[in-house]
Write an enzyme that holds these catalytic residues in place. Sequence first.
Site, PDB file in Angstrom:
ATOM      1  N   VAL A 268     -20.278  10.902  32.375  1.00  0.00           N
ATOM      2  CA  VAL A 268     -21.397  11.408  33.239  1.00  0.00           C
ATOM      3  C   VAL A 268     -20.889  11.798  34.420  1.00  0.00           C
ATOM      4  CG1 VAL A 268     -23.440  10.845  34.758  1.00  0.00           C
ATOM      5  CG2 VAL A 268     -23.255  10.222  32.155  1.00  0.00           C
ATOM      6  N   TYR A 269     -19.882  11.427  35.236  1.00  0.00           N
ATOM      7  CA  TYR A 269     -19.081  11.661  36.287  1.00  0.00           C
ATOM      8  C   TYR A 269     -18.458  12.890  36.115  1.00  0.00           C
ATOM      9  CZ  TYR A 269     -15.632  11.726  39.947  1.00  0.00           C
ATOM     10  OH  TYR A 269     -14.782  12.218  41.085  1.00  0.00           O
ATOM     11  N   SER A 270     -17.442  12.883  35.153  1.00  0.00           N
ATOM     12  CA  SER A 270     -16.952  14.225  34.764  1.00  0.00           C
ATOM     13  C   SER A 270     -17.854  15.380  34.507  1.00  0.00           C
ATOM     14  CB  SER A 270     -16.044  14.118  33.536  1.00  0.00           C
ATOM     15  OG  SER A 270     -14.991  13.149  33.814  1.00  0.00           O
TER      16      SER A 270
ATOM     17  N   THR B  42     -20.792  16.205  35.984  1.00  0.00           N
ATOM     18  CA  THR B  42     -21.371  16.344  37.130  1.00  0.00           C
ATOM     19  C   THR B  42     -20.447  17.158  38.235  1.00  0.00           C
ATOM     20  OG1 THR B  42     -21.010  14.266  37.992  1.00  0.00           O
ATOM     21  CG2 THR B  42     -23.245  14.510  37.148  1.00  0.00           C
TER      22      THR B  42
END
Length: 101
Positions: free
Chosen positions: A7-9, A11
């Site tokens: 998810v971090y990647s 975004t």
Amino acid sequence: MLAKFSVYSGTKAYLSHFSRLARVQLGQKMVRVSAVEPGMVDTELPDHVTDPDAGKLMADLLHDIECLSPADVAETIAFIASVPRHVNLTEITILPTAQAV
């Protein structure tokens, strides 16, 4: 382990692409848009990660390598702001030298 950051990647990828599009639209008005993509910065972020494996990975990096300091990132931003107005540094990735990923 990197699967823990999907998810971090995602975004981060969105923001990179968004900044490119914003630069195209705003450049005609002489507005510069830059994306600063830092690697591991010595902050309290690992304390706020809810996944234990991901938090451990980040905490281990902080312990095992010389990470960036917030001042390193601030100096990079100051450099971007200091270039002549007709110059746009669109994307800068700043990583600790010893950080592999």
